[in-house]
Design a protein around this motif. Sequence first.
Motif, mmCIF file in Angstrom:
data_model
loop_
_atom_site.group_PDB
_atom_site.id
_atom_site.type_symbol
_atom_site.label_atom_id
_atom_site.label_comp_id
_atom_site.label_asym_id
_atom_site.label_seq_id
_atom_site.Cartn_x
_atom_site.Cartn_y
_atom_site.Cartn_z
ATOM 1 N N LEU A 101 0.853 -1.182 0.000
ATOM 2 C CA LEU A 101 0.000 0.000 0.000
ATOM 3 C C LEU A 101 0.890 1.233 0.000
ATOM 4 C CD1 LEU A 101 -2.719 -1.059 2.563
ATOM 5 C CD2 LEU A 101 -2.791 -1.160 0.087
ATOM 6 N N THR A 102 0.696 2.077 -0.994
ATOM 7 C CA THR A 102 1.519 3.265 -1.122
ATOM 8 C C THR A 102 0.662 4.457 -1.502
ATOM 9 O OG1 THR A 102 1.958 2.998 -3.463
ATOM 10 C CG2 THR A 102 3.452 1.852 -1.966
ATOM 11 N N VAL A 103 1.237 5.615 -1.372
ATOM 12 C CA VAL A 103 0.612 6.824 -1.898
ATOM 13 C C VAL A 103 1.557 7.475 -2.898
ATOM 14 C CG1 VAL A 103 -0.949 7.258 0.022
ATOM 15 C CG2 VAL A 103 1.387 8.131 0.117
ATOM 16 N N THR A 104 2.351 6.658 -3.558
ATOM 17 C CA THR A 104 3.305 7.143 -4.551
ATOM 18 C C THR A 104 2.848 6.806 -5.966
ATOM 19 O OG1 THR A 104 4.610 5.129 -4.414
ATOM 20 C CG2 THR A 104 5.245 6.948 -2.953
ATOM 21 N N ASP A 105 1.585 6.494 -6.130
ATOM 22 C CA ASP A 105 1.046 6.154 -7.434
ATOM 23 C C ASP A 105 0.176 7.297 -7.943
ATOM 24 O OD1 ASP A 105 2.300 3.749 -7.044
ATOM 25 O OD2 ASP A 105 0.481 2.663 -6.560
ATOM 26 N N ALA A 116 9.836 12.689 -6.676
ATOM 27 C CA ALA A 116 10.327 13.965 -7.190
ATOM 28 C C ALA A 116 11.242 13.721 -8.381
ATOM 29 C CB ALA A 116 11.064 14.728 -6.098
ATOM 30 N N GLY A 117 10.876 14.278 -9.525
ATOM 31 C CA GLY A 117 11.696 14.141 -10.718
ATOM 32 C C GLY A 117 11.599 12.804 -11.427
ATOM 33 N N ASN A 118 10.687 11.919 -10.985
ATOM 34 C CA ASN A 118 10.587 10.584 -11.575
ATOM 35 C C ASN A 118 9.114 10.193 -11.684
ATOM 36 O OD1 ASN A 118 10.747 7.920 -12.357
ATOM 37 N ND2 ASN A 118 11.733 7.207 -10.479
ATOM 38 N N MET A 119 8.654 9.955 -12.915
ATOM 39 C CA MET A 119 7.256 9.552 -13.127
ATOM 40 C C MET A 119 7.036 8.067 -12.871
ATOM 41 S SD MET A 119 5.120 11.929 -13.661
ATOM 42 C CE MET A 119 3.731 11.042 -14.341
ATOM 43 N N GLY A 120 8.064 7.324 -12.538
ATOM 44 C CA GLY A 120 7.901 5.905 -12.238
ATOM 45 C C GLY A 120 7.560 5.085 -13.470
ATOM 46 N N GLN A 121 6.871 3.976 -13.243
ATOM 47 C CA GLN A 121 6.496 3.037 -14.304
ATOM 48 C C GLN A 121 5.053 3.279 -14.724
ATOM 49 O OE1 GLN A 121 8.257 0.433 -15.872
ATOM 50 N NE2 GLN A 121 6.411 0.209 -17.113
ATOM 51 N N GLU A 122 4.806 3.386 -16.039
ATOM 52 C CA GLU A 122 3.445 3.590 -16.550
ATOM 53 C C GLU A 122 2.799 2.257 -16.916
ATOM 54 O OE1 GLU A 122 0.866 5.919 -19.991
ATOM 55 O OE2 GLU A 122 3.055 5.924 -20.118
ATOM 56 N N TYR A 123 1.533 2.109 -16.520
ATOM 57 C CA TYR A 123 0.695 0.974 -16.906
ATOM 58 C C TYR A 123 -0.557 1.541 -17.548
ATOM 59 C CZ TYR A 123 3.739 -1.608 -13.789
ATOM 60 O OH TYR A 123 4.842 -2.159 -13.185
#
Length: 153
Positions: A13-17, A35-42
């Motif tokens: 469980l995160t709030v980084t999505d 910050a500065g990173n959009m992460g992985q897109e699905y």
Amino acid sequence: MTRGAVEDVVGALTVTDLMVRWSDGELSLFTNVSAGNMGQEYKLKEPNSTWKDATLLTAGQYSGNQKWDLMVRWTSGALNNYVGTTTGGLGSEQPIHGPNKTWTHSVIMTTGQYTGDGLTNDLIIRWSDGETTMYKDTRMNNLGTEIMIAPPA
């Protein structure tokens, strides 16, 4: 773009999505945003005319378990919950209510854990007249108990 919390790739469980409904109706979930990173897109939905009408998005544990569900308010005022939304796709659709003129006046929608049931299922709505309402302990197919937090301006 709309901020939300959903289950990430490893099930934590995160709030980084970040859930994004693009102007063409595409729906994307980005996990591990920082910050500065959009992460992985699905990509959860290809561009389509139906999802162009999704106006407000929030995520919570409306189904009563640790999985995240996506709540969507449509331009018609209808409110739907997508139970068990993950990086693999939208969960099963559960209508909360159909088109509703009052709900077209909701301008901000978010979810938090403000009551003692241990779940992130308290839906907060800010209305166009300034009123703010909490629907305590909202479930996958019905709104929780309505509590006015702030009266209309």
